[in-house]
Scaffold this motif. Sequence first.
Motif, short mmCIF file in Angstrom:
data_model
loop_
_atom_site.label_atom_id
_atom_site.label_comp_id
_atom_site.label_asym_id
_atom_site.label_seq_id
_atom_site.Cartn_x
_atom_site.Cartn_y
_atom_site.Cartn_z
N VAL A 362 -38.68 -41.33 81.10
CA VAL A 362 -38.98 -41.87 80.08
C VAL A 362 -39.75 -41.25 78.59
O VAL A 362 -39.55 -41.37 77.26
N LEU A 363 -40.01 -39.74 78.85
CA LEU A 363 -40.51 -39.07 78.62
C LEU A 363 -39.24 -38.57 77.39
O LEU A 363 -38.78 -38.65 76.27
N GLU A 364 -37.80 -38.42 78.10
CA GLU A 364 -36.56 -38.39 77.60
C GLU A 364 -36.63 -39.06 76.72
O GLU A 364 -35.49 -39.16 75.27
N GLY A 365 -36.55 -40.54 76.90
CA GLY A 365 -35.37 -41.42 75.65
C GLY A 365 -36.35 -40.99 75.08
O GLY A 365 -36.26 -41.61 73.96
N VAL A 366 -37.67 -41.69 74.58
CA VAL A 366 -38.06 -41.45 73.30
C VAL A 366 -38.09 -40.42 72.35
O VAL A 366 -37.52 -39.70 71.51
N ALA A 367 -37.94 -39.45 73.58
CA ALA A 367 -37.31 -38.05 72.02
C ALA A 367 -35.51 -38.22 72.14
O ALA A 367 -35.97 -37.84 71.09
N LEU A 368 -35.43 -38.45 72.31
CA LEU A 368 -33.76 -38.61 72.52
C LEU A 368 -34.23 -39.41 71.01
O LEU A 368 -33.24 -40.36 70.23
N ALA A 369 -34.43 -41.00 71.49
CA ALA A 369 -34.71 -42.15 70.16
C ALA A 369 -35.10 -41.99 69.21
O ALA A 369 -34.55 -42.03 67.52
N LEU A 370 -36.22 -40.75 69.00
CA LEU A 370 -36.84 -40.04 67.67
C LEU A 370 -35.49 -39.07 66.84
O LEU A 370 -35.39 -38.65 65.85
N ALA A 371 -34.66 -38.11 67.97
CA ALA A 371 -33.69 -37.25 67.47
C ALA A 371 -33.05 -38.88 66.69
O ALA A 371 -31.96 -38.30 65.59
N ALA A 404 -38.51 -30.97 70.17
CA ALA A 404 -37.52 -29.69 69.93
C ALA A 404 -36.04 -29.79 70.43
O ALA A 404 -35.32 -29.12 69.28
N GLN A 405 -35.52 -29.91 71.51
CA GLN A 405 -34.57 -29.83 71.81
C GLN A 405 -33.66 -30.88 71.34
O GLN A 405 -32.89 -30.87 70.93
N ALA A 406 -34.74 -31.78 71.20
CA ALA A 406 -33.60 -33.07 71.20
C ALA A 406 -33.11 -33.47 69.66
O ALA A 406 -31.85 -33.83 69.30
N THR A 407 -34.21 -32.80 68.86
CA THR A 407 -34.30 -32.89 67.32
C THR A 407 -33.74 -31.40 67.09
O THR A 407 -32.80 -31.64 65.48
N ALA A 448 -49.61 -24.41 68.90
CA ALA A 448 -48.72 -24.11 69.65
C ALA A 448 -47.41 -24.34 68.49
O ALA A 448 -47.42 -25.31 67.73
N ARG A 449 -46.43 -23.42 69.18
CA ARG A 449 -44.91 -24.10 68.39
C ARG A 449 -43.81 -24.33 69.71
O ARG A 449 -43.97 -23.41 70.67
N PHE A 450 -42.79 -25.05 68.89
CA PHE A 450 -41.90 -25.00 69.92
C PHE A 450 -41.27 -25.15 69.05
O PHE A 450 -40.24 -25.83 69.08
N ASP A 451 -40.10 -24.04 70.17
CA ASP A 451 -38.58 -24.03 69.55
C ASP A 451 -37.96 -24.32 70.11
O ASP A 451 -37.30 -24.28 71.50
N LEU A 457 -29.27 -27.37 73.79
CA LEU A 457 -29.11 -27.78 72.30
C LEU A 457 -28.12 -29.08 72.94
O LEU A 457 -27.90 -30.18 72.71
N SER A 458 -27.05 -27.91 72.99
CA SER A 458 -25.42 -29.24 74.21
C SER A 458 -25.72 -30.40 74.73
O SER A 458 -25.38 -31.26 74.92
N GLY A 459 -26.45 -29.84 76.00
CA GLY A 459 -27.01 -30.24 76.76
C GLY A 459 -27.62 -31.52 76.59
O GLY A 459 -27.54 -32.94 76.45
#
Length: 472
Positions: A362-371, A404-407, A448-451, A457-459
Amino acid sequence: MYLGIDLGTSGVKVVLIDEAQAVLETGHATLGVQTPRPGWSEQTPQDWIDATRAAIADLNQPLDKVAGIGLSGQMHGAVCLDASDNVLRPAILWNDGRAADEAIALDADPRFHDITGNLVFAGFTAPKLVWMQQHEPDLFARIRRVLLPKDYLRLWLTGEAISDMSDASGTSWFSPAERDWSDDLLAATGMDRSMMPALAEGSEVAGHLRSDIAAELGLPAGIPVAGGAGDNAATAIGAGITGPGPGLVSLGTSGVIFAATDRFLPAPETAIHAFCHALPGQWHQMGVILSAAGCLEWWSGICGRPAPDLLAELGTDVGQPGRIAFWPYLSGERTPLNNPAQRAGFTGMSGRSDRAQMTRAVLEGVALALAENMAALTAAGGGADSLIAMGGGARSDLWLGMLAQATGVPVLRPAGAETGAGFGAARLALMAATGAGSDAMTPPDIAARFDPDPALLSGWSEALERLQEQRA
């Protein structure tokens, strides 16, 4: 002191700040949403007033020194009033999909793209009124005024029917380039300018508090009420985002990628929103998914476990995306799909799949949609070099690391991220009451900062490609 009132979908939040823009206190009251049919989403406007009263009563400090009020709120909702300003029907909300056919018909008229710079989405205000013409003609015939949700609160507070440029941009009746209503588009939907509120910039005075309401709420009579902003523009003001540079990611009920611009950059073919910002001479681009933290709340209800408990099962390691994928389309989708009929689902499950893996999906799906939204903004000539995270979902380190990873850009969590739109509304109140400019807004302290990790990134890019292929 200055009071910000944020009318959200799930509740009203009020934020009280001092002259130095420090948050003194917050108050909250919850709201429910009615879904009388699948794909419909409504609220009773009187409930907004009752919740605003309760949220203000939730504050412990005396309010006799408040010098101004700012408003922010959920966008696109249709509040239909008769000649006596009585509400004719429950407000049709931003995430309501009943007007999909009407939106398609309006979107086929090239004037809407040319004037608004945007697609006509089913959740926007104009197609809702066309739906009423066709399905509730007797009610439509009685309409004398249409207001957006936060502006119905303004009518109660001040007696004035006024909206701001950012909120008006999401109606499909407004020209962001001209910062004015379009008579051509109003006429195309059976409306006219007399049915629209007056307009003000978000940082301008747009009414004064009525004496009877002031006495009821414990506020000084006659204090100015700022034009305010739609919720995302107000959240950006709260985060100090007024021009190119850092953008905003909002993890509220919906999800948003927001980037301010110093010129109007329409690109309707990308399904991004190109709207006025809450400040004079400023605009913004915005990609919107209709379900973000709302997906986690839905999954929490399915599991019968509080969302924090579900997140605690996952730890904080971002890693590569899991084998289970989730499509976060509980209410259809806007950017980049523009499809109110799109629906959510899990893929890739097996007999060994467990709750934690599905929560992570669920978290990953939202992150990828925002990407996807971030990519759409970049394709439209905008974008951001980093993202300031706001909203309830921003409390999760894991979720922000995934974003951060998705975008592919750093994600920053400010101190007090949950004050978001209410804080921005309070800042606009200060600007309207004092005449201060946007240079008075200090950037937030970053907690907090998330780099992004280059090795991951490729995954994440491949996971987005798989999701798009499966969806196609």
